[in-house]
Scaffold this active site. Structure first.
Site, PDB file in Angstrom:
ATOM      1  N   HIS A 240      -7.392   6.396 -23.893  1.00 12.90           N
ATOM      2  CA  HIS A 240      -8.698   7.049 -23.756  1.00 12.90           C
ATOM      3  C   HIS A 240      -9.197   7.681 -25.052  1.00 12.90           C
ATOM      4  CE1 HIS A 240      -7.853   6.353 -19.614  1.00 12.90           C
ATOM      5  NE2 HIS A 240      -6.956   7.297 -19.527  1.00 12.90           N
ATOM      6  N   LYS A 242     -10.746   6.947 -29.012  1.00 12.55           N
ATOM      7  CA  LYS A 242     -11.437   5.882 -29.738  1.00 12.55           C
ATOM      8  C   LYS A 242     -10.649   5.440 -30.978  1.00 12.55           C
ATOM      9  CE  LYS A 242     -15.471   8.156 -27.968  1.00 12.55           C
ATOM     10  NZ  LYS A 242     -16.367   9.303 -28.180  1.00 12.55           N
TER      11      LYS A 242
END
Ligand code: ADP
Length: 461
Positions: A240, A242
Site C-alpha cells: 500500500h 507508492k
C-alpha cells in the site's frame, strides 16, 4: 486583499523535501531556516539552508522533528514569519497549526480546522458524502462493537478492509476475507491503531480487487478559488505504499477522469479548502471511482505534476499562505482553463531497500554516487552523495528520479535510461527492481493496478 510578505521561513522537516522547500523559498527571495536532529548533524540538507539549528538532542531521531515546543521556540528566537511542514512529521498535526497561529507564525498549509476535517479518513468520508462524492461501500463512522462490524461486512460482502481512521503510509489496514476471521482481525486492528496512531477509531469498507490509485492535485486560495492540476496514477505500490508514480493518469477513460476532477473541485469547495492538497480515489475494474482520503499537505509525488503543468506547487503554497489569490500575477493561475497538461512525467523512488531481501532498508556509507542527468530529467534528493552515511533512523528514500517527455513511451525509456546511468555503491538500492517494473508490459501499457507488484514475481528476478 491583505498580503503578508514573508522574510524568513523555517522548514520543519529533513532530507529531500526540506531542500525542495528551501529552493522554492530562495527563488522567492525568502531567507531559509533549517532544523535538524542530533542524528542528522552531518546530513546534507542542513547546509542547504541559510541558517540551521539543532533540535532537542535528548528527544531521539524522530521525536526531535515532532517536538512542537522546540520548533516554535527556534522560530520565535530567529524571527521566522512562517513554517513549512513538508510531508510526514508534523505536516498533518492540527495542534502544530494551532501552536504556530498562537505564536503569530503562519503555517504554510490548510487551517487546523480543515486539517481536522480532511486529515482524518472518517471525517473526510463524511465531507465527501455531504458533497455528493462517491465513497467505497462501507461505513462513514467509527465502529466500536464486533457485532456492528460483522453486520456491515455482511452487508457490503467479503472481502472487506478494516482501516484505522488516522492511519497513514500504508499502515493500519487489514483485509478480512470471511466472518470467521473477523473477531481476531478486528481485535488486532484496534490494538494496532491505538499503539500506532493514538486511538482505536476503526472503520470498515469493501475491499476492491485490483483497483487503480488515481489522485488529483488541487490548489485553493483564501478567496474560495480552487483549481485542479490534473491527476497522477500511483497504482504501482508495495504494501500500500507508492513506488512509481506518473502523470497524467492517461489509462483511465477521459469521462471518468473528468468525473474525478469534478468531484475533487466540489469536495474542496465544499470544505473551503485552502493551500495545496491531494484527493485520492480508487478506480475499480468497471471504472467506478471512489474517494478514499485527502492528504492536506505537499506529497512526495508532487514533482510529476509540476513537470506536466509547469506550476511550482511549493511556491504556490507559500504565495497562497502570504495571501495571494490564484489569479494574481505572482501565482499566475487565472482560471482552470489556464492550467495545461503537457506530456508525461514519471517519478521513481530510489531507496536503499534491498528487493532480494524483502525490501529491508540498507544502511552504511555510500562509497560511489554518480547520478544520471540529461534532457528531461529532474532529480530531487539530498541524502545521497559519496561519503554520506545512511542511518537507520529515517525513511529509506535516497533520491527521486523524475523524467518528462512528450509521450509516455519516451518518458518510460528516459526513466530507464537515467536509472541505468545511476551508480550507487556502498548501500544496496532498489534500482534493478525499478528497471524491471518500468520494462514490464503491464506498466508500459498503463495497466498497473495496486497489487501489480505482489502479483508479478518476475519483477524480482
Ligand atoms: P494511507 O493513508 O496509509 O496511504 P490510503 O487510504 O491512501 O492509506 O490507501 C493506501 C492504499 O491502500 C491504496 O492506494 C490502495 O492500494 C489500498 N487500499 C485502500 N483502501 C482500499 C480498499 N477499500 N480496497 C482495496 N485497496 C485499498
Amino acid at each position: 486583499m491583505e498580503i503578508k510578505k514573508f522574510k524568513k521561513v523555517l522548514v520543519a522537516n529533513r532530507g529531500e523535501i526540506a531542500i525542495r522547500v528551501f529552493r522554492a523559498l530562495s527563488e522567492l527571495g525568502i531567507t531559509t531556516v533549517g532544523v535538524f536532529s542530533k542524528e542528522d548533524r552531518y546530513a546534507l540538507f542542513r547546509s542547504k539552508a541559510d541558517e540551521s539549528y539543532q533540535l532537542n538532542p535528548d528527544k531521539g531521531p524522530i521525536d526531535a522533528y515532532l517536538d512542537i515546543n522546540t520548533i516554535i521556540r527556534i522560530a520565535k528566537e530567529k524571527n521566522v514569519d512562517a513554517i513549512h511542514p513538508g510531508y510526514g512529521f508534523l505536516s498533518e498535526n492540527p495542534e502544530f497549526v494551532d501552536a504556530c497561529e498562537k505564536n503569530g507564525i503562519t503555517f504554510i498549509g490548510p487551517s487546523s480546522d480543515l486539517m481536522r476535517k480532511m486529515g482524518d479518513k472518517i471525517s473526510s468520508k463524511q465531507m465527501a458524502i455531504e458533497a455528493d462524492v462517491p465513497i467505497i461501500p462501507g461505513v462513514d463512522h467509527a465502529v466500536h462493537e464486533l457485532d456492528e462490524v460483522l453486520k456491515i461486512a455482511d452487508h457490503v460482502g467479503y472481502p472487506v478492509m478494516l482501516k484505522a481512521s488516522n492511519g497513514g503510509g500504508g499502515r493500519g489496514m487489514r483485509i478480512v476475507n470471511s466472518a470467521e476471521e473477523m473477531p481476531k482481525e478486528y481485535a488486532e486492528a484496534r490494538d494496532e491503531s491505538k499503539k500506532a496512531f493514538g486511538d482505536d477509531q476503526i472503520f470498515v469498507e469493501k475491499y476492491l480487487k485490483s483497483p487503480k490509485h488515481i489522485e488529483v492535485q488541487i490548489l485553493g486560495d483564501e478567496y474560495g478559488h480552487v483549481v485542479h492540476l490534473f491527476d497522477r496514477d500511483c497504482s504501482v505500490q508495495r504494501r500500500h505504499q507508492k513506488v512509481v508514480e506518473y502523470a497524467p493518469a492517461f489509462s483511465v477513460p477521459d469521462e471518468v477522469r473528468q468525473q474525478i476532477f469534478d468531484c475533487s473541485i466540489r469536495l474542496a469547495k465544499h470544505v473551503g479548502y485552502k493551500n495545496a492538497g491531494t484527493l485520492e480515489f480508487l478506480v475499480d475494474a468497471d471504472n467506478n471511482a471512489y474517494f478514499i482520503e485527502m492528504n492536506p499537505r505537499i506529497q512526495v509525488e508532487h514533482t510529476i505534476t509540476e513537470m506536466v503543468t509547469g506550476i511550482d506547487i511549493v511556491q504556490a503554497q507559500i504565495l497562497i499562505a502570504e495571501g495571494y489569490p490564484l489569479d494574481s500575477e505572482e501565482i499566475g493561475i487565472p482560471s482552470q482553463e489556464s492550467v495545461e497538461c503537457n506530456g508525461y512525467s514519471i517519478q521513481t523512488r530510489i531507496t536503499t531497500e534491498d528487493p532480494l531481501n524483502n525490501f529491508l532498508p540498507d544502511t552504511g556509507k555510500i562509497t560511489v554516487y554518480r547520478s544520471g542527468a540529461g534532457n528531461g530529467i529532474r532529480l530531487d534528493g539530498g541524502n545521497a552523495y559519496a561519503g554520506a552515511e545512511i542511518t537507520p533512523y529515517y525513511d529509506s528514500l535516497l533520491v527521486k528520479a523524475i523524467s518528462h517527455d512528450r509521450t509516455f513511451k519516451r518518458a518510460v525509456d528516459k526513466s530507464i535510461r537515467v536509472l541505468k546511468e545511476t551508480r550507487i555503491r556502498g548501500v544496496k538500492t532498489n534500482i534493478p527492481f525499478l528497471i524491471n517494473v518500468l520494462n514490464h508490459e503491464t506498466f508500459r501499457s498503463g495497466n498497473c493496478y495496486t497489487t501489480f507488484i505482489e502479483d508479478t514475481p518476475e519483477l524480482f528476478l
